[in-house]
Scaffold this active site. Structure first.
Site, PDB file in Angstrom:
ATOM      1  N   ASP A  42       0.850  -1.228   0.017  1.00 49.87           N
ATOM      2  CA  ASP A  42      -0.206   0.036   0.054  1.00 49.87           C
ATOM      3  C   ASP A  42       0.860   1.319  -0.126  1.00 49.87           C
ATOM      4  OD1 ASP A  42      -1.837  -1.994   0.505  1.00 49.87           O
ATOM      5  OD2 ASP A  42      -1.870  -1.559   2.628  1.00 49.87           O
ATOM      6  N   GLU A 211     -11.076  -1.598  -2.920  1.00 47.76           N
ATOM      7  CA  GLU A 211     -10.271  -0.706  -1.969  1.00 47.76           C
ATOM      8  C   GLU A 211      -9.355  -0.064  -2.597  1.00 47.76           C
ATOM      9  OE1 GLU A 211      -9.198  -4.050   0.213  1.00 47.76           O
ATOM     10  OE2 GLU A 211      -7.396  -4.632  -1.005  1.00 47.76           O
TER      11      GLU A 211
HETATM   12  O1  FUB Z   1      -2.211  -4.076   3.735  1.00 40.72           O
HETATM   13  C1  FUB Z   1      -3.434  -4.214   4.257  1.00 40.72           C
HETATM   14  C2  FUB Z   1      -4.812  -4.185   3.311  1.00 40.72           C
HETATM   15  O2  FUB Z   1      -4.388  -4.844   2.266  1.00 40.72           O
HETATM   16  C3  FUB Z   1      -4.903  -2.852   2.724  1.00 40.72           C
HETATM   17  O3  FUB Z   1      -5.547  -1.741   3.526  1.00 40.72           O
HETATM   18  C4  FUB Z   1      -5.817  -3.158   1.650  1.00 40.72           C
HETATM   19  O4  FUB Z   1      -5.750  -2.037   0.667  1.00 40.72           O
HETATM   20  C5  FUB Z   1      -4.885  -4.168   1.142  1.00 40.72           C
HETATM   21  O5  FUB Z   1      -3.778  -3.844   0.328  1.00 40.72           O
END
Ligand code: FUB
Length: 320
Positions: A42, A211
């Site tokens: 991320d 997301e």
């Molecule tokens: O790294 C934790 C979670 O995994 C993130 O919040 C999501 O977007 C995914 O990448």
């Protein structure tokens, strides 16, 4: 070259390498993809005072995600690690699963938005904000509680991205579980203010959204991007839309980043660097090495991002 000259040349080369090694230092790496060692996901890129920064998630089991490291670079090639710029020791309500930083410079300070606790309805957690005087922290919780701790419109309060529009208004896009909301931030960046219609939250979920929202403004157009698929699997990817306003509507145009069987799988949750004063862009994202089965083995990479003459984003070619 005679022996004496060869000896002289070797001595000069060794001196230069040694000076370079000292300059680089023990927390510094020079490289290709991944841009620094370690499991980091991320990645949020920022440019502060002629320096590039990357703020990633420490990719590990949720109970071990209790801190965040940052990386800085003057040239996008040599990266210096800044350990534990934020840790749950400085956020009383954050216990675990500290994810997806978004960091902005304002009012002579640095505002570090993060998510914690992988919150579900009725639990304490969500999106918080921590503040520091420097980009390498130490960041300290500014509110003593989450800024957004509720599930609104079905969106888990995670994966926040803070965007400053040209008129100085800050918006935050966020959301997991397939729903994306946007909110307006107050000028102090520590509270929400309603939109013109009196509402605090607007759902702007594009088709396919999962997301990891991100917004970029270029030539007056709003490029909204997001991740699709499951982050633990190979087909995680990034898609985008173009709109005339920060509120959308965001019609999906296509995929810009996805797995490549020759390079890596699970490529997603990105951000973008615009090199100041140029039309040069880089995508900063995480991906999983080929053949890796541990979901958390995610590494941070950078590749060029190109726009076509029509303003559309060309599919990214991942490189090593
Ligand atoms: O790294 C934790 C979670 O995994 C993130 O919040 C999501 O977007 C995914 O990448």
């Amino acid at each position: 070259m005679n022996h004496r000259n060869l000896f002289l040349a070797m001595t000069l080369l060794c001196g230069a390498l040694s000076a370079y090694a000292q300059h680089v230092g023990k927390n510094t790496t020079v490289g290709s993809n991944p841009v620094f060692p370690g499991w980091y996901a991320d990645p949020e890129a920022a440019v502060f005072d002629h320096e590039y920064w990357i703020y990633p998630t420490y990719s590990a089991p949720y109970d071990q995600q209790t801190f965040m490291d940052a990386f800085s670079s003057k040239d996008l090639v040599t990266w210096t690690k800044h350990p534990h710029v934020l840790s749950n020791a400085n956020v009383a309500w954050a216990k675990r699963a500290m994810w997806a930083p978004s960091v902005v410079q304002a009012h002579g300070k640095y505002y570090f938005f993060f998510a914690a606790n992988d919150v579900h309805p009725g639990e304490l957690g969500g999106i918080g904000v921590a503040v520091a005087d420097r980009p390498d922290g130490p960041f300290k919780d500014a509110l003593g509680k989450p800024l957004i701790g509720e599930v609104v419109n079905g969106a888990q309060p995670i994966d926040q991205f803070v965007f400053r529009d040209d008129d100085g208004q800050y918006y935050m896009y966020y959301g997991g579980w397939g729903h994306c909301n946007m909110v307006r931030l107050a000028p102090d960046l520590l509270s929400l203010v309603p939109f013109a219609d009196g509402t605090l939250y607007k759902e702007i979920t594009p088709k396919g959204y999962v997301e990891g929202p991100f917004m970029l403004k270029r030539n007056g157009k709003y490029y909204f991007m997001w991740s699709e698929g499951g982050w633990t699997g190979p087909d995680y990817r990034v898609a985008y839309a173009i709109a005339d306003s920060p509120f959308g509507p965001f019609e999906r145009i296509g995929t810009i980043l996805q797995q490549d069987p020759k390079i890596a799988t699970g490529a997603g949750h990105h951000s973008i660097i615009h090199v100041p004063g140029t039309d040069e862009y880089y995508i900063v994202y995480h991906r999983r090495p080929l053949g890796e089965t541990d979901a958390n083995h995610r590494v941070t990479c950078i590749d060029r991002l190109y726009f076509g003459p029509d303003g559309k984003i060309r599919p990214v070619r991942m490189t090593r």
